[in-house]
Scaffold this motif. Sequence first.
Motif, PDB file in Angstrom:
ATOM      1  N   SER A  81       0.811  -1.214   0.000  1.00 11.09           N
ATOM      2  CA  SER A  81       0.000   0.000   0.000  1.00 11.09           C
ATOM      3  C   SER A  81       0.841   1.259   0.000  1.00 11.09           C
ATOM      4  O   SER A  81       0.431   2.300  -0.543  1.00 11.09           O
ATOM      5  CB  SER A  81      -0.927   0.003   1.217  1.00 11.09           C
ATOM      6  N   ASP A  82       2.018   1.203   0.607  1.00  7.81           N
ATOM      7  CA  ASP A  82       2.839   2.396   0.715  1.00  7.81           C
ATOM      8  C   ASP A  82       3.660   2.678  -0.535  1.00  7.81           C
ATOM      9  O   ASP A  82       4.183   3.779  -0.700  1.00  7.81           O
ATOM     10  CB  ASP A  82       3.790   2.263   1.912  1.00  7.81           C
ATOM     11  N   TYR A  85       0.363   2.930  -5.855  1.00  4.63           N
ATOM     12  CA  TYR A  85      -0.765   3.814  -5.537  1.00  4.63           C
ATOM     13  C   TYR A  85      -1.428   4.355  -6.807  1.00  4.63           C
ATOM     14  O   TYR A  85      -0.897   4.242  -7.914  1.00  4.63           O
ATOM     15  CB  TYR A  85      -0.295   4.972  -4.658  1.00  4.63           C
ATOM     16  N   ARG A 100      -4.202  10.322  -2.689  1.00  3.19           N
ATOM     17  CA  ARG A 100      -3.300   9.262  -3.123  1.00  3.19           C
ATOM     18  C   ARG A 100      -3.732   8.018  -2.364  1.00  3.19           C
ATOM     19  O   ARG A 100      -3.719   7.983  -1.139  1.00  3.19           O
ATOM     20  CB  ARG A 100      -1.853   9.640  -2.803  1.00  3.19           C
ATOM     21  N   VAL A 101      -4.168   6.994  -3.105  1.00  2.00           N
ATOM     22  CA  VAL A 101      -4.739   5.787  -2.500  1.00  2.00           C
ATOM     23  C   VAL A 101      -3.833   4.608  -2.814  1.00  2.00           C
ATOM     24  O   VAL A 101      -3.542   4.323  -3.976  1.00  2.00           O
ATOM     25  CB  VAL A 101      -6.160   5.514  -3.023  1.00  2.00           C
ATOM     26  N   GLY A 102      -3.388   3.921  -1.776  1.00  2.00           N
ATOM     27  CA  GLY A 102      -2.478   2.804  -1.955  1.00  2.00           C
ATOM     28  C   GLY A 102      -3.200   1.528  -2.343  1.00  2.00           C
ATOM     29  O   GLY A 102      -4.397   1.360  -2.096  1.00  2.00           O
ATOM     30  N   LEU A 108      -3.662   7.328   1.497  1.00  2.00           N
ATOM     31  CA  LEU A 108      -2.348   7.686   2.021  1.00  2.00           C
ATOM     32  C   LEU A 108      -2.204   9.183   2.232  1.00  2.00           C
ATOM     33  O   LEU A 108      -1.466   9.629   3.118  1.00  2.00           O
ATOM     34  CB  LEU A 108      -1.258   7.213   1.052  1.00  2.00           C
ATOM     35  N   ALA A 375     -10.311   5.297  -7.017  1.00  2.00           N
ATOM     36  CA  ALA A 375      -9.084   4.507  -6.967  1.00  2.00           C
ATOM     37  C   ALA A 375      -9.302   3.107  -7.515  1.00  2.00           C
ATOM     38  O   ALA A 375      -8.434   2.553  -8.207  1.00  2.00           O
ATOM     39  CB  ALA A 375      -8.560   4.440  -5.532  1.00  2.00           C
TER      40      ALA A 375
END
Length: 401
Positions: A81-82, A85, A100-102, A108, A375
Amino acid sequence: MPSVPGASQEEIRRQNLGAVLRYVHLHGPTSRAELTSRLGLNRSTIGALAADLVASGLVTEEAPTTARRAGRPSLVVSPRSDRVYAHALSIDADRLRAARVGLGGRILDLREVARPGGMTAVDAVGPLADLVRDMERSVAPDALLVGGAVAVTDTTCEADGTIRIAGVDESLGVALEAEFTAGPGFVAGDLADIAGLAEHIRGVAAGIDDLIYLHGDLGISAGIIVDGRLVIGHRGHSGKVGHMVVNPNGLLCGCGSRGCWETEIGEAALLRHAGRDPGDRGAVAEVLRAAADGDRTAREAVEQIADWLGFGVANLVNVVNPDAVVFGGSLRDIFTAGADAVRSRLGAMPLPGSREHLRLEAAALGRDAVLIGAAELAFDKLLADPLNVGVAGQLGADDPA
């Protein structure tokens, strides 16, 4: 996991890689043993697929923190996830948001600004791009952007306070392409469609393949999902249920017709019945609080709106025959406050075969639903074929974990 008839071994492998990645994306950290059970593949195949996804930098594998049984524990596969994205943008009635989506659906970073009255969706692209650039300053250089999507409300407020029907059009795509020249590009969709998709994938309607998501803000629109797929109509203009005529002798609607559903259940209608300024969106929450506290005028306003809400839903239920209706945006609070009136209409109007199995649900994801849904649209290409998005060599080349 059944394979496509006639598919080559490489095609089957890619299909299975996508199935594994999609499962951990939706369900979070998952043991190899569970993946073997859920996806119907053998242990060695799951091990090989997980290893490929690790090598591509899309997932990690670690021993479980607690061992539940004797013997060698099953490794746990987790989305990165980090590091992987998507950009999720939202053009709401009164604000612009960028996130910002992981991988795995975790937000995130999130930025937002007010949307001035009269700002078109095309005009909003520039400020959204500024938000994205601001977010990107804190992104690790080896992270992977897989795509982006923007959700657009279908109603806007002009500078003079009048409501205009808008939505997604070709000019928006041109503006996005011009502003975001680098990266994998953006897709755009209707806000209600995308929020409905989020509730279907990660929210209160997870696992339900036939549903109607109703969204309220300046207007009323719907995301309709049938057999697990969005019904978007010609050029994406389906779901304008707010312009379903329910009261031919009712008020004139901004679309030019009379007695549209949104003139009876929209925020302006609630404020009007409560004796408040129909243009004061900030007063909606005040009216709902007053109704909950027992204020008679506010309570009667909520019940009248809820009765019309049930009236329209009953008609939609007869047409679509969904398993669930989910209420989002301002309609979530109207439904919660006036559920008895809604259920009373639905107990009498729809055909028995359309109402006996029906679930009514308040949306679970709140205002983040549109970002989560956007996302999901952006991740779709990656999840369908993890090896076809240029991942190998861009992420994890020097870091096999």
